[in-house]
Design a protein around this motif. Structure first.
Motif, PDB file in Angstrom:
ATOM      1  N   ALA A 130      35.124  55.125 -12.565  1.00 55.21           N
ATOM      2  CA  ALA A 130      34.929  53.934 -11.739  1.00 55.21           C
ATOM      3  C   ALA A 130      33.844  53.028 -12.324  1.00 55.21           C
ATOM      4  O   ALA A 130      33.993  51.799 -12.348  1.00 55.21           O
ATOM      5  CB  ALA A 130      34.571  54.332 -10.309  1.00 55.21           C
ATOM      6  N   PHE A 131      32.763  53.634 -12.804  1.00 52.22           N
ATOM      7  CA  PHE A 131      31.682  52.862 -13.414  1.00 52.22           C
ATOM      8  C   PHE A 131      32.178  52.149 -14.669  1.00 52.22           C
ATOM      9  O   PHE A 131      31.902  50.966 -14.878  1.00 52.22           O
ATOM     10  CB  PHE A 131      30.505  53.788 -13.726  1.00 52.22           C
ATOM     11  N   CYS A 132      32.922  52.858 -15.493  1.00 59.10           N
ATOM     12  CA  CYS A 132      33.488  52.280 -16.704  1.00 59.10           C
ATOM     13  C   CYS A 132      34.429  51.122 -16.376  1.00 59.10           C
ATOM     14  O   CYS A 132      34.372  50.064 -17.005  1.00 59.10           O
ATOM     15  CB  CYS A 132      34.231  53.362 -17.486  1.00 59.10           C
ATOM     16  N   ALA A 133      35.284  51.313 -15.388  1.00 56.36           N
ATOM     17  CA  ALA A 133      36.221  50.263 -14.984  1.00 56.36           C
ATOM     18  C   ALA A 133      35.476  49.039 -14.466  1.00 56.36           C
ATOM     19  O   ALA A 133      35.854  47.898 -14.767  1.00 56.36           O
ATOM     20  CB  ALA A 133      37.177  50.802 -13.919  1.00 56.36           C
ATOM     21  N   GLU A 134      34.407  49.260 -13.703  1.00 55.05           N
ATOM     22  CA  GLU A 134      33.618  48.136 -13.193  1.00 55.05           C
ATOM     23  C   GLU A 134      32.978  47.360 -14.345  1.00 55.05           C
ATOM     24  O   GLU A 134      32.993  46.126 -14.372  1.00 55.05           O
ATOM     25  CB  GLU A 134      32.539  48.619 -12.230  1.00 55.05           C
ATOM     26  N   ALA A 135      32.410  48.080 -15.315  1.00 54.92           N
ATOM     27  CA  ALA A 135      31.773  47.425 -16.453  1.00 54.92           C
ATOM     28  C   ALA A 135      32.791  46.624 -17.265  1.00 54.92           C
ATOM     29  O   ALA A 135      32.547  45.464 -17.625  1.00 54.92           O
ATOM     30  CB  ALA A 135      31.081  48.460 -17.339  1.00 54.92           C
ATOM     31  N   ALA A 136      33.933  47.220 -17.553  1.00 51.70           N
ATOM     32  CA  ALA A 136      34.968  46.533 -18.330  1.00 51.70           C
ATOM     33  C   ALA A 136      35.508  45.323 -17.578  1.00 51.70           C
ATOM     34  O   ALA A 136      35.763  44.272 -18.180  1.00 51.70           O
ATOM     35  CB  ALA A 136      36.096  47.502 -18.674  1.00 51.70           C
ATOM     36  N   SER A 137      35.652  45.452 -16.270  1.00 51.97           N
ATOM     37  CA  SER A 137      36.137  44.338 -15.470  1.00 51.97           C
ATOM     38  C   SER A 137      35.123  43.191 -15.447  1.00 51.97           C
ATOM     39  O   SER A 137      35.486  42.022 -15.596  1.00 51.97           O
ATOM     40  CB  SER A 137      36.421  44.817 -14.042  1.00 51.97           C
ATOM     41  N   ARG A 138      33.859  43.524 -15.266  1.00 50.47           N
ATOM     42  CA  ARG A 138      32.811  42.494 -15.183  1.00 50.47           C
ATOM     43  C   ARG A 138      32.588  41.804 -16.518  1.00 50.47           C
ATOM     44  O   ARG A 138      32.467  40.593 -16.593  1.00 50.47           O
ATOM     45  CB  ARG A 138      31.511  43.124 -14.714  1.00 50.47           C
ATOM     46  N   PHE A 139      32.525  42.587 -17.601  1.00 54.54           N
ATOM     47  CA  PHE A 139      32.146  42.029 -18.894  1.00 54.54           C
ATOM     48  C   PHE A 139      33.318  41.828 -19.865  1.00 54.54           C
ATOM     49  O   PHE A 139      33.145  41.263 -20.933  1.00 54.54           O
ATOM     50  CB  PHE A 139      31.091  42.920 -19.556  1.00 54.54           C
ATOM     51  N   GLY A 140      34.496  42.331 -19.509  1.00 56.43           N
ATOM     52  CA  GLY A 140      35.677  42.109 -20.341  1.00 56.43           C
ATOM     53  C   GLY A 140      35.879  43.126 -21.448  1.00 56.43           C
ATOM     54  O   GLY A 140      36.960  43.183 -22.038  1.00 56.43           O
TER      55      GLY A 140
END
Length: 79
Positions: A64-74
């Motif tokens: 979930a943390f990884c997905a949030e980071a990738a979503s926020r920063f691309g």
């Protein structure tokens, strides 16, 4: 020196010690950060940083943390 501004790094264990030191240095150099530790790191959530309490032994929490980071920063350039 290599220009690393606007790169994205994920740093675990960022609430103290080496992880916190790396996070501060990377932030000063212009990287965007997703930082986590079991106790939430002392970094403000803003346009350049995501700071969360994450237990890295919990696969779902890391995902979930990884997905949030990738979503926020691309993207994630460095883990």
């Amino acid at each position: 020196m290599i220009d690393v501004s606007n790169r994205v790094a994920v740093i675990t264990g960022a609430s103290r010690g080496l992880g916190a030191g790396m996070a501060r240095l990377f932030f000063e150099r212009g990287l965007r950060l997703a930082v986590c530790a079991r106790s939430r790191p002392d970094f403000a959530d803003d346009a350049r940083c995501i700071s969360r309490s994450v237990d890295v032994t919990e696969v779902e929490a890391v995902d979930a943390f990884c997905a949030e980071a990738a979503s926020r920063f691309g993207r994630i350039d460095l883990w």
